[in-house]
Write a protein that holds these residues in place. Sequence first.
Motif, short mmCIF file in Angstrom:
data_model
loop_
_atom_site.label_atom_id
_atom_site.label_comp_id
_atom_site.label_asym_id
_atom_site.label_seq_id
_atom_site.Cartn_x
_atom_site.Cartn_y
_atom_site.Cartn_z
N ALA A 22 0.84 -1.20 0.00
CA ALA A 22 0.00 0.00 0.00
C ALA A 22 0.87 1.25 0.00
O ALA A 22 0.62 2.22 -0.74
N ALA A 23 1.93 1.25 0.81
CA ALA A 23 2.83 2.41 0.87
C ALA A 23 3.54 2.64 -0.46
O ALA A 23 3.70 3.78 -0.91
N MET A 24 3.95 1.57 -1.12
CA MET A 24 4.68 1.71 -2.40
C MET A 24 3.78 2.26 -3.51
O MET A 24 4.21 3.06 -4.33
N VAL A 25 2.52 1.83 -3.52
CA VAL A 25 1.60 2.33 -4.54
C VAL A 25 1.39 3.84 -4.38
O VAL A 25 1.31 4.58 -5.36
N LEU A 26 1.32 4.30 -3.13
CA LEU A 26 1.13 5.72 -2.89
C LEU A 26 2.30 6.55 -3.40
O LEU A 26 2.14 7.73 -3.76
N LEU A 27 3.50 5.97 -3.48
CA LEU A 27 4.65 6.68 -4.04
C LEU A 27 4.42 7.07 -5.50
O LEU A 27 4.95 8.07 -5.98
N LEU A 28 3.63 6.28 -6.21
CA LEU A 28 3.39 6.55 -7.63
C LEU A 28 2.62 7.85 -7.85
O LEU A 28 2.63 8.41 -8.96
N LEU A 29 1.97 8.35 -6.82
CA LEU A 29 1.24 9.62 -6.95
C LEU A 29 2.21 10.79 -7.15
O LEU A 29 1.79 11.87 -7.58
N LEU A 30 3.49 10.58 -6.86
CA LEU A 30 4.48 11.65 -7.00
C LEU A 30 5.04 11.75 -8.41
O LEU A 30 5.82 12.67 -8.70
N VAL A 31 4.66 10.83 -9.30
CA VAL A 31 5.19 10.84 -10.68
C VAL A 31 4.37 11.80 -11.53
O VAL A 31 3.16 11.63 -11.72
N ASN A 32 5.06 12.83 -12.08
CA ASN A 32 4.37 13.86 -12.86
C ASN A 32 4.96 14.10 -14.24
O ASN A 32 4.31 14.71 -15.09
N SER A 33 6.21 13.64 -14.48
CA SER A 33 6.87 13.94 -15.75
C SER A 33 7.91 12.86 -16.04
O SER A 33 8.23 12.04 -15.16
N PRO A 34 8.49 12.87 -17.27
CA PRO A 34 9.54 11.89 -17.58
C PRO A 34 10.71 11.94 -16.61
O PRO A 34 11.39 10.92 -16.40
N ALA A 35 10.95 13.09 -15.98
CA ALA A 35 12.05 13.20 -15.01
C ALA A 35 11.79 12.35 -13.77
O ALA A 35 12.73 12.02 -13.03
N ASP A 36 10.54 11.99 -13.54
CA ASP A 36 10.18 11.19 -12.37
C ASP A 36 10.12 9.70 -12.68
O ASP A 36 9.68 8.91 -11.85
N LEU A 37 10.56 9.33 -13.89
CA LEU A 37 10.43 7.94 -14.33
C LEU A 37 11.12 6.96 -13.38
O LEU A 37 10.63 5.86 -13.14
N TRP A 38 12.25 7.38 -12.81
CA TRP A 38 13.00 6.52 -11.91
C TRP A 38 12.14 6.08 -10.71
O TRP A 38 12.27 4.96 -10.21
N LEU A 39 11.24 6.97 -10.28
CA LEU A 39 10.42 6.68 -9.12
C LEU A 39 9.43 5.55 -9.43
O LEU A 39 9.09 4.75 -8.55
N VAL A 40 8.98 5.49 -10.68
CA VAL A 40 8.09 4.39 -11.07
C VAL A 40 8.78 3.06 -10.85
O VAL A 40 8.24 2.14 -10.23
N TYR A 41 10.02 2.97 -11.33
CA TYR A 41 10.74 1.70 -11.25
C TYR A 41 11.09 1.35 -9.80
O TYR A 41 11.01 0.18 -9.40
N VAL A 42 11.46 2.36 -9.01
CA VAL A 42 11.78 2.11 -7.60
C VAL A 42 10.55 1.59 -6.85
O VAL A 42 10.62 0.59 -6.12
N ALA A 43 9.42 2.27 -7.04
CA ALA A 43 8.19 1.86 -6.35
C ALA A 43 7.76 0.46 -6.77
O ALA A 43 7.35 -0.37 -5.94
N VAL A 44 7.86 0.18 -8.08
CA VAL A 44 7.45 -1.14 -8.58
C VAL A 44 8.37 -2.23 -8.05
O VAL A 44 7.91 -3.30 -7.64
N VAL A 45 9.68 -1.98 -8.05
CA VAL A 45 10.63 -2.98 -7.56
C VAL A 45 10.35 -3.31 -6.09
O VAL A 45 10.32 -4.48 -5.69
N LEU A 46 10.14 -2.29 -5.28
CA LEU A 46 9.87 -2.52 -3.86
C LEU A 46 8.53 -3.22 -3.64
O LEU A 46 8.40 -4.12 -2.80
N LYS A 47 7.54 -2.82 -4.41
CA LYS A 47 6.22 -3.45 -4.29
C LYS A 47 6.28 -4.93 -4.65
O LYS A 47 5.73 -5.80 -3.95
N VAL A 48 6.98 -5.23 -5.74
CA VAL A 48 7.08 -6.62 -6.18
C VAL A 48 7.92 -7.45 -5.21
O VAL A 48 7.65 -8.64 -5.00
N SER A 49 8.92 -6.84 -4.61
CA SER A 49 9.72 -7.55 -3.61
C SER A 49 8.85 -7.99 -2.45
O SER A 49 9.02 -9.09 -1.89
N MET A 50 7.89 -7.16 -2.07
CA MET A 50 6.97 -7.53 -0.99
C MET A 50 5.97 -8.59 -1.45
O MET A 50 5.58 -9.47 -0.68
#
Length: 415
Positions: free
Chosen positions: A89-117
């Motif tokens: 739940a916490a990792m999905v909420l991180l995706l709300l911070l993605v607003n532009s291509p510059a934030d693309l790294w955050l998508v991958y970080v949140a997804v990696v952590l979510k999938v690890s759980m």
Amino acid sequence: MAVGYLELLQRNKQFRRLWYGQIVSQLGDWLDSIALFILLLNLTGSGQALGLLLLAEFLPGALVSPFAGVVIDRLPRKLVLIASDLGRAAMVLLLLLVNSPADLWLVYVAVVLKVSMAAFFEPARSAILPSLCTREELVTANAISGATWSAMLAIGAALGGLVAATLGVRAAFLLDAASFLLSAAIIATVQVRPSERSGADQASRGRSVWALAGQAGGELRDGLRYVMRHRDVFWLTFTKALWSIGGGVLLLLTLLGREVFPLGRDGALSIGLLYAARGLGTGIGPLLALRLGGDGQRFLRRAIVIGFFVTAAGYLALSAMPTLALAALAVLFAHLGGSVQWVFSTALLQTKVPDQLLGRVFATEYAALTLTTALSAYLTGVIADQGVSPWALSLGLGGVFLVTGTIIGLALWRE
């Protein structure tokens, strides 16, 4: 004799509660997945970037799962399930911070952590079933779980496409986070009966995390040794990984929905419909197979093999479909087979593997299938960016299922 579906849900209160948690969690997952596809395609427009997303969604599971199995066999499995839900739940909420291509790294970080759980959650859910169900209930319980995954895929994918096309991707992320929180609350009410693991759990209390960690390597080797030394367990553990060599179909459906049959904003509706067809097929497959052949072990083994060739036929047919409706029918047919091999291999493992090793065996299975899915999806994205059409990709992936089906057939098609 197999227990009826409604009979199991009516009489087994603890399994029913676990099932409720599965429903809300997986419904949110598919809302989230369609939104992620749309978000990434809008930010990059690249098939390879989408392949990287799928790599991030599956590769961490291959790395984390073997160690997750040791944790699952050491800690109360219900606790593992709840902690995994809260963390996701916490990792999905991180995706709300993605607003532009510059934030693309955050998508991958949140997804990696979510999938690890998730690498803790899925093996723990499979491993906890024998503590909630009798041996006679296991095949039915797995069929219900598989059908529920499929139904939530069908409903969640369709709703995900609709939500992304109307309310936007952020609404889908919020709904997914809420679903994990609700799932954790429901699972907290499940009462797990004691098993032979109780002695190991009692011995673990009062010991430091470092002391337990010192045993993890040896316990992990014990689990792998068990898989490698038992021929039936080996092939049943790795059948999902063989099927997942064709895991690029996940990317293929997104490309078809966006580039070939675009419907709705950014193809969101058509992507959702193709994934919904996949979900409907996976829901029907095990239920139909059980009605036709029963739950005898010989039939379950052979049905796994047939499932590979059904999937191959569906994706070979998809390569020639001219309309979205016909493409959806081909996808539905293909996943009749995929779900049969998934549900039946799980049920067979639960009857063959000692309870104290179930977490490690299912974690090994999860690691292998996520690794092959990740690599297949990424390579499919790279090939798509070279100009290969979705139709050619479908033909090639259908051929992959023919090859892997032949391999598993040589292993399992025997008395």
